[in-house]
Design a protein around this motif. Structure first.
Motif, PDB file in Angstrom:
ATOM      1  N   UNK A  91      63.194  79.346  25.232  1.00 45.98           N
ATOM      2  CA  UNK A  91      63.023  80.666  24.619  1.00 45.98           C
ATOM      3  C   UNK A  91      61.811  81.379  25.214  1.00 45.98           C
ATOM      4  N   UNK A  92      60.704  80.650  25.360  1.00 44.19           N
ATOM      5  CA  UNK A  92      59.496  81.247  25.940  1.00 44.19           C
ATOM      6  C   UNK A  92      59.761  81.705  27.368  1.00 44.19           C
ATOM      7  N   UNK A  93      60.448  80.865  28.137  1.00 40.67           N
ATOM      8  CA  UNK A  93      60.769  81.218  29.522  1.00 40.67           C
ATOM      9  C   UNK A  93      61.652  82.452  29.572  1.00 40.67           C
ATOM     10  N   UNK A  94      62.677  82.485  28.734  1.00 40.89           N
ATOM     11  CA  UNK A  94      63.599  83.618  28.737  1.00 40.89           C
ATOM     12  C   UNK A  94      62.919  84.928  28.373  1.00 40.89           C
ATOM     13  N   UNK A  95      62.108  84.910  27.326  1.00 39.51           N
ATOM     14  CA  UNK A  95      61.419  86.131  26.897  1.00 39.51           C
ATOM     15  C   UNK A  95      60.412  86.593  27.945  1.00 39.51           C
ATOM     16  N   UNK A  96      59.684  85.644  28.531  1.00 40.05           N
ATOM     17  CA  UNK A  96      58.698  85.998  29.553  1.00 40.05           C
ATOM     18  C   UNK A  96      59.350  86.626  30.773  1.00 40.05           C
ATOM     19  N   UNK A  97      60.443  86.046  31.226  1.00 41.39           N
ATOM     20  CA  UNK A  97      61.143  86.589  32.396  1.00 41.39           C
ATOM     21  C   UNK A  97      61.715  87.970  32.080  1.00 41.39           C
ATOM     22  N   UNK A  98      62.217  88.139  30.873  1.00 36.05           N
ATOM     23  CA  UNK A  98      62.756  89.449  30.479  1.00 36.05           C
ATOM     24  C   UNK A  98      61.655  90.508  30.486  1.00 36.05           C
ATOM     25  N   UNK A  99      60.496  90.169  29.917  1.00 39.46           N
ATOM     26  CA  UNK A  99      59.367  91.107  29.900  1.00 39.46           C
ATOM     27  C   UNK A  99      58.900  91.411  31.323  1.00 39.46           C
ATOM     28  N   UNK A 100      58.851  90.372  32.162  1.00 44.82           N
ATOM     29  CA  UNK A 100      58.451  90.576  33.556  1.00 44.82           C
ATOM     30  C   UNK A 100      59.411  91.510  34.270  1.00 44.82           C
ATOM     31  N   UNK A 101      60.693  91.404  33.945  1.00 46.14           N
ATOM     32  CA  UNK A 101      61.683  92.296  34.548  1.00 46.14           C
ATOM     33  C   UNK A 101      61.510  93.740  34.135  1.00 46.14           C
ATOM     34  N   UNK A 102      60.944  93.950  32.953  1.00 51.54           N
ATOM     35  CA  UNK A 102      60.696  95.306  32.478  1.00 51.54           C
ATOM     36  C   UNK A 102      59.400  95.878  33.038  1.00 51.54           C
ATOM     37  N   UNK A 141      64.257  75.709  32.575  1.00 48.42           N
ATOM     38  CA  UNK A 141      64.447  76.499  33.790  1.00 48.42           C
ATOM     39  C   UNK A 141      65.801  77.181  33.848  1.00 48.42           C
ATOM     40  N   UNK A 142      66.860  76.433  33.575  1.00 48.27           N
ATOM     41  CA  UNK A 142      68.200  77.011  33.687  1.00 48.27           C
ATOM     42  C   UNK A 142      68.568  77.829  32.447  1.00 48.27           C
ATOM     43  N   UNK A 143      68.165  77.342  31.273  1.00 45.95           N
ATOM     44  CA  UNK A 143      68.522  78.055  30.050  1.00 45.95           C
ATOM     45  C   UNK A 143      67.647  79.290  29.857  1.00 45.95           C
ATOM     46  N   UNK A 144      66.397  79.222  30.327  1.00 38.30           N
ATOM     47  CA  UNK A 144      65.508  80.364  30.206  1.00 38.30           C
ATOM     48  C   UNK A 144      66.023  81.578  30.962  1.00 38.30           C
ATOM     49  N   UNK A 145      66.524  81.355  32.169  1.00 34.31           N
ATOM     50  CA  UNK A 145      67.104  82.449  32.962  1.00 34.31           C
ATOM     51  C   UNK A 145      68.316  83.034  32.245  1.00 34.31           C
ATOM     52  N   UNK A 146      69.144  82.164  31.699  1.00 38.04           N
ATOM     53  CA  UNK A 146      70.339  82.630  30.991  1.00 38.04           C
ATOM     54  C   UNK A 146      69.970  83.431  29.748  1.00 38.04           C
ATOM     55  N   UNK A 147      68.969  82.956  29.008  1.00 34.27           N
ATOM     56  CA  UNK A 147      68.515  83.688  27.827  1.00 34.27           C
ATOM     57  C   UNK A 147      67.996  85.065  28.218  1.00 34.27           C
ATOM     58  N   UNK A 148      67.229  85.123  29.283  1.00 32.60           N
ATOM     59  CA  UNK A 148      66.720  86.402  29.768  1.00 32.60           C
ATOM     60  C   UNK A 148      67.855  87.354  30.123  1.00 32.60           C
ATOM     61  N   UNK A 149      68.890  86.828  30.748  1.00 31.21           N
ATOM     62  CA  UNK A 149      70.028  87.666  31.133  1.00 31.21           C
ATOM     63  C   UNK A 149      70.817  88.129  29.911  1.00 31.21           C
ATOM     64  N   UNK A 150      70.906  87.280  28.897  1.00 35.76           N
ATOM     65  CA  UNK A 150      71.594  87.673  27.660  1.00 35.76           C
ATOM     66  C   UNK A 150      70.835  88.802  26.963  1.00 35.76           C
ATOM     67  N   UNK A 151      69.509  88.675  26.924  1.00 37.25           N
ATOM     68  CA  UNK A 151      68.700  89.739  26.320  1.00 37.25           C
ATOM     69  C   UNK A 151      68.883  91.042  27.088  1.00 37.25           C
ATOM     70  N   UNK A 152      68.884  90.936  28.413  1.00 33.27           N
ATOM     71  CA  UNK A 152      69.067  92.132  29.241  1.00 33.27           C
ATOM     72  C   UNK A 152      70.445  92.748  29.032  1.00 33.27           C
ATOM     73  N   UNK A 153      71.441  91.882  28.842  1.00 33.00           N
ATOM     74  CA  UNK A 153      72.808  92.386  28.670  1.00 33.00           C
ATOM     75  C   UNK A 153      72.949  93.210  27.391  1.00 33.00           C
TER      76      UNK A 153
END
Length: 232
Positions: A91-102, A141-153
């Motif tokens: 969850x932390x990885x996914x949220x961080x990557x999503x914020x970084x993408x923004x 690593x793998x689930x964090x990227x997927x979570x980030x993509x789900x949030x973005x979607x």
């Protein structure tokens, strides 16, 4: 051919020749299971997306299979603390990557490296820090990227256009992030073990007397006392 697919093929070859045996053993994944996961991701990336309704779909290789792998690894973890740590790290990885993408420029050509690779490296590092174990880091690593993509979607205010979870290079990011997370665990872990067995062990041995000498020192007075008593 996508970078993720190329990496998966290289990993499969290394597994076949036994070059990743120790890593898989420490992650408690068998060779056959790893090959099945890799094959599913490669084949799934070329299959049609699964529609989810409301102009949203999910890619099998970049979305479905990584989620299945993560769930399987979490479910088969030995300790509850490792399961919880893996989920929190994801969850932390996914949220961080999503914020970084923004915050960071995400368009190709706006960074000195491809944005998808930059975010993959970021995800791998965060997954390593919070996942701690090789298994936990790989899951994050793998689930964090997927979570980030789900949030973005879904977006913050709702989706206005059709989108695909696990598409548009997400497979590449999933593979790169997972490899980096496990690679960091392996490198740092091996370095720590060598340091403990190297200079640290030498310094400790100089401070502490040999165990054999200590035993001999305790034994010698006892034997002399026994001889004196027997002579009396």
């Amino acid at each position: 051919m996508p970078v993720g697919v190329i990496l998966l093929i290289l990993i499969a070859v290394m597994i076949y020749f036994g070059l990743l045996q120790r890593v898989l053993d420490r992650m408690r994944i068998t060779d056959s299971m790893a090959i099945i996961f890799i094959g599913a991701m490669i084949v799934g990336s070329f299959l049609p997306n699964i529609p989810l309704g409301s102009r949203m779909s999910i890619n099998i290789g970049g979305g479905v299979i990584p989620i299945v792998i993560a769930i399987y690894l979490i479910a088969t973890s030995d300790e509850d603390i490792e399961k919880l740590r893996s989920i929190i790290a994801s969850i932390i990885t996914g949220i961080t990557v999503y914020i970084a993408g923004k915050v960071l420029p995400a368009e190709p050509g706006t960074m000195f490296i491809e944005p998808i690779i930059a975010f993959s490296i970021l995800a791998g590092i965060i997954a390593y820090v919070f996942g701690r174990s090789r298994r936990g880091a790989f899951i994050a690593g793998i689930l964090g990227i997927t979570i980030s993509d789900i949030i973005s979607a879904f977006g913050v205010t709702g989706r206005t256009a059709s989108t695909t979870i696990g598409g548009a290079g997400i497979l590449d990011a999933v593979v790169i992030s997972g490899v980096i997370a496990v690679g960091l665990c392996e490198i740092v872990g091996e370095t720590g073990e060598k340091l403990k067995g190297g200079s640290w062990a030498v310094k400790k041995s100089k401070k502490e007397p040999p165990k054999m000498n200590v035993l001999l020192k305790h034994d010698e007075p006892k034997e002399e006392g026994e001889n004196d008593e027997s002579s009396k």
